[in-house]
Each structure stands twice: as C-alpha cells, then as structure tokens.
Design a protein around this motif. Structure first.
Motif, PDB file in Angstrom:
ATOM      1  N   THR A  61       0.840  -1.202   0.000  1.00 16.50           N
ATOM      2  CA  THR A  61       0.000   0.000   0.000  1.00 16.50           C
ATOM      3  C   THR A  61       0.873   1.250   0.000  1.00 16.50           C
ATOM      4  N   LEU A  62       0.260   2.362  -0.342  1.00 16.54           N
ATOM      5  CA  LEU A  62       0.925   3.656  -0.259  1.00 16.54           C
ATOM      6  C   LEU A  62       0.465   4.373   0.997  1.00 16.54           C
ATOM      7  N   SER A  63       1.330   5.173   1.562  1.00 12.50           N
ATOM      8  CA  SER A  63       0.938   5.976   2.706  1.00 12.50           C
ATOM      9  C   SER A  63      -0.033   7.057   2.247  1.00 12.50           C
ATOM     10  N   PRO A  64      -0.845   7.612   3.158  1.00 18.84           N
ATOM     11  CA  PRO A  64      -1.768   8.698   2.773  1.00 18.84           C
ATOM     12  C   PRO A  64      -1.057   9.860   2.096  1.00 18.84           C
ATOM     13  N   ILE A  65       0.150  10.188   2.565  1.00 18.69           N
ATOM     14  CA  ILE A  65       0.909  11.291   1.949  1.00 18.69           C
ATOM     15  C   ILE A  65       1.283  10.944   0.518  1.00 18.69           C
ATOM     16  N   ASP A  66       1.720   9.688   0.300  1.00 23.62           N
ATOM     17  CA  ASP A  66       2.087   9.250  -1.040  1.00 23.62           C
ATOM     18  C   ASP A  66       0.873   9.217  -1.962  1.00 23.62           C
ATOM     19  N   VAL A  67      -0.256   8.781  -1.433  1.00 26.06           N
ATOM     20  CA  VAL A  67      -1.487   8.739  -2.232  1.00 26.06           C
ATOM     21  C   VAL A  67      -1.843  10.140  -2.710  1.00 26.06           C
ATOM     22  N   VAL A  70       0.643  11.250  -5.447  1.00 27.06           N
ATOM     23  CA  VAL A  70       0.411  10.595  -6.739  1.00 27.06           C
ATOM     24  C   VAL A  70      -0.890  11.095  -7.365  1.00 27.06           C
ATOM     25  N   GLU A  71      -1.890  11.363  -6.520  1.00 31.90           N
ATOM     26  CA  GLU A  71      -3.150  11.891  -7.036  1.00 31.90           C
ATOM     27  C   GLU A  71      -2.927  13.228  -7.742  1.00 31.90           C
ATOM     28  N   LYS A  72      -2.093  14.077  -7.167  1.00 32.64           N
ATOM     29  CA  LYS A  72      -1.780  15.361  -7.799  1.00 32.64           C
ATOM     30  C   LYS A  72      -1.029  15.148  -9.117  1.00 32.64           C
ATOM     31  N   ARG A  73      -0.156  14.150  -9.131  1.00 32.26           N
ATOM     32  CA  ARG A  73       0.569  13.806 -10.357  1.00 32.26           C
ATOM     33  C   ARG A  73      -0.417  13.391 -11.443  1.00 32.26           C
ATOM     34  N   MET A  74      -1.411  12.602 -11.075  1.00 36.86           N
ATOM     35  CA  MET A  74      -2.418  12.158 -12.051  1.00 36.86           C
ATOM     36  C   MET A  74      -3.246  13.335 -12.555  1.00 36.86           C
ATOM     37  N   GLU A  75      -3.558  14.260 -11.668  1.00 40.91           N
ATOM     38  CA  GLU A  75      -4.312  15.452 -12.076  1.00 40.91           C
ATOM     39  C   GLU A  75      -3.521  16.262 -13.094  1.00 40.91           C
ATOM     40  N   ARG A  76      -2.213  16.401 -12.870  1.00 41.64           N
ATOM     41  CA  ARG A  76      -1.370  17.144 -13.814  1.00 41.64           C
ATOM     42  C   ARG A  76      -1.328  16.446 -15.166  1.00 41.64           C
ATOM     43  N   LEU A 278       0.816   0.883  -7.799  1.00 40.98           N
ATOM     44  CA  LEU A 278       0.336   0.732  -6.423  1.00 40.98           C
ATOM     45  C   LEU A 278      -0.861   1.641  -6.182  1.00 40.98           C
ATOM     46  N   TYR A 279      -0.766   2.846  -6.703  1.00 44.36           N
ATOM     47  CA  TYR A 279      -1.859   3.804  -6.579  1.00 44.36           C
ATOM     48  C   TYR A 279      -3.131   3.260  -7.235  1.00 44.36           C
ATOM     49  N   LEU A 280      -2.984   2.735  -8.448  1.00 49.65           N
ATOM     50  CA  LEU A 280      -4.146   2.203  -9.163  1.00 49.65           C
ATOM     51  C   LEU A 280      -4.759   1.007  -8.434  1.00 49.65           C
TER      52      LEU A 280
END
Length: 349
Positions: A61-67, A70-76, A278-280
């Motif tokens: 799993t990813l930590s909440p901070i990592d999630v 990565v979510e911001k990366r996906m938005e970009r 991992l995010y997905l």
C-alpha cells in the motif's frame, strides 16, 4: 435360445455405442457451458467468484501522503493531456484513425470495474498477467503456461464496441500506461525483430524488410534480421500510406488508445510505474487480489546506452520522420525528443 440371447446382447451393445457417440457432442457442449473445457486444455480456469485472496503480508500500500502526491501527479497528467488534445485538435471526433474513438484493444473487467487500454511494450506483459488473474486464471498456471497471455485474456474479455465501452466506464476506472515513444519503439524492435521467434509472423516480416530495404553492398556479415535503420525506413513507409494498418507493437499510443476522445481516469507512466500501479491497485480496491507486477524487465545494457547505440545510427531525415509520426505521444504524455536529435547530430550523419 442361446443364439437369440447372444444376438440381443450384440444389438444392445451396438445400441449403447451408437447412443454414446450421438451424445458426445452434447456432452462437449455441457463441458464448455460449465467452463470445464479450460481444465481439459490445461488452462486451470478458476471461477471468477473464487479468485484467490493474497495473504496480508503480500499486500502493498501507499501511505496517505504518497497517495495524495500521486493523485496530484495524475491530475497534472490529465490536465496536460486535455490541453494538448485541444491544442492539436485531437479532441474533435472524426473518421480518421487519429480522431475516431478506438475501443478495439480495451479490456473491460465488469466484475472489478477496471478498464485497460493495452499499449504493447508499455508494461503490457505485467498487466496482461494481472488481468488474467482478474479473469480467473490461477497465478500458478500463468507462471508456467506457454500459452500467449493475450490469447488467454481474449477468451475472457471479448472485444467491445465504443458504445459498450462508454457504458462500462460509468462505474469503472479506465487506465493506460504511457512510455517514452522511442524507448517503446526500440523495445518493440528488439523483441519482434532482433529476437523474433523463428518462423513466426515477425520473423517472416523481418525477412521481407531485409529483402526490400537492404542495400546490395551491405557487409556479408550483416544480421539476418533488419538493422534498426532498415526497420525504421520500412516503418516510415508504412506511416506514409493512409491505408496501412501499423503493427500493434509499433503503432502510436495516441492512435491506439485515442485518449483525446476516450476518457482516462488514470495515466500511469513507465518511468514511475512502481508507484503508479500501487496507486491504481489501491484506488480500485484490488490490493488483496493482484500485486504490482514487473515482468519482462530489460536486461544487459542500461536504457541510455541502448538508445544511444541504436538511434545514433539514424539520419536526421529518419529521426525527423519518426518524430513526426510519434509527435502526439511525446506531446500528450510530456516526453522530450531533444536528446534523440542530439544523438544524430553527435554522430554527424
């Protein structure tokens, strides 16, 4: 009396044999309907409702901070994709291969609400393994089978129309994996040309390329497979003919998945795949079902050395031709071709 008894026994025996032969097709139909035929073929298909659950110690799993990161990366990535699609006019539906939505290569898993556009040579082996697990094939079988993963998958994931795809997207997460276009092309060339399986389609294609594009004065020690330059000249000729269907291993990702006219929720990238997948997996709630996969990783020379050794042999005209075809892949997914053009200039060709 004994003759009559013997006669009737023979008649009954023939009747039973005839009945068995007559019922055999019905029995086979029953086996297929109950999916037991997969065991006969050695597929060891497991019913989708009984997909094995990973042990807790195998769950990543990813930590909440990592999630969040990565979510911001996906938005970009989604924002850049949208902007570039508009800039190049690719977000307008049309009838040509760049503007017509292409649902042909999508794998739709309705049970787990996950949809994937399978870009070949972009971690495709890894995620074909995962999608086969989600389809019910046991991981143990997949590890040892000689069956082509794509063939196995297509027995479980039928092709869908664009209407069926859009309907499935209403409650699913759709993703694709992007890769540096020229890295992907070189990987495909080496896999399908240099290391082609003898007598396979790509082995025969390679021989045809050699016959047509190899110069008469080439060294007698030249390889039987096309050199990279010969392969590139063939590929560029294919792209110039509007009626040519580019091989799925070499085709532009933009043309293959048409991401400007089909919505993608997650855009993973080959260079950040460990974290992205991992995010997905976490986002789709599949952390107890599938694990991050990294199959067919490159061996030998590092990536930069390989790229230099092949692309530096191209002419500026060949390099420019390749870029023009893969331009949208570079632009939509934020890759740069500058280093490749520098390789050609440094070589002085």
């Amino acid at each position: 009396m004994r003759l009559n008894t013997t006669h009737w026994r023979a008649v009954r025996r023939y009747f039973l044999v005839f009945t068995a032969i007559a019922l055999l097709p019905l029995a086979l139909v029953y086996l297929v309907r109950n999916e037991q035929i997969y065991r006969i073929k050695g597929y060891e298909y497991v019913n989708e409702s009984h997909v094995p659950v990973l042990p807790e110690e195998s769950v990543h799993t990813l930590s909440p901070i990592d999630v969040e990161r990565v979510e911001k990366r996906m938005e970009r990535r989604r924002k850049l994709l949208q902007d570039k699609c508009t800039e190049f006019g690719l977000d307008v539906v049309g009838n040509d291969t760049w503007h017509k939505p292409n649902a042909w290569e999508f794998l739709v898993n309705k049970k787990y609400h996950i949809i994937w556009c399978n870009v070949f040579k972009a971690a495709s082996s890894s995620w074909m393994f995962n999608f086969n697990v989600l389809a019910g094939y046991s991981p143990e079988f997949l590890q040892r089978t000689k069956e082509v993963f794509l063939n196995l998958a297509r027995e479980r994931y039928p092709r869908v129309s664009i209407e069926q795809l859009r309907e499935a997207q209403n409650d699913s997460i759709t993703f694709m994996i992007a890769r540096d276009p020229f890295e992907r092309l070189l990987s495909a060339y080496r896999d399908k040309m240099v290391f082609a399986i003898p007598h396979s389609y790509h082995d025969k294609l390679g021989r045809r390329i050699v016959r047509k594009y190899r110069r008469k004065n080439m060294d007698m020690n030249s390889p039987k497979y096309p050199t990279f330059s010969e392969f590139v000249r063939w590929l560029l000729d294919q792209t110039r003919h509007s009626n040519s269907q580019i091989d799925m291993h070499f085709v532009s990702s933009t043309m293959f998945c048409t991401p400007c006219v089909i919505n993608f929720d997650v855009i993973m990238k080959f260079d950040t795949l460990d974290e992205d997948q991992l995010y997905l997996i976490n986002k789709t709630g599949l952390s107890r079902v599938i694990a991050p996969e990294w199959r067919n990783a490159g061996k030998g020379k590092n990536t930069q050395e390989l790229l230099q050794s092949f692309y530096s042999k191209l002419t500026p005209k060949e390099m420019n031709g390749l870029y023009q075809y893969y331009k949208y892949d570079f632009e939509l997914f934020n890759y740069s071709a500058t280093s490749y053009f520098n390789m050609v200039q440094e070589n002085g060709t």
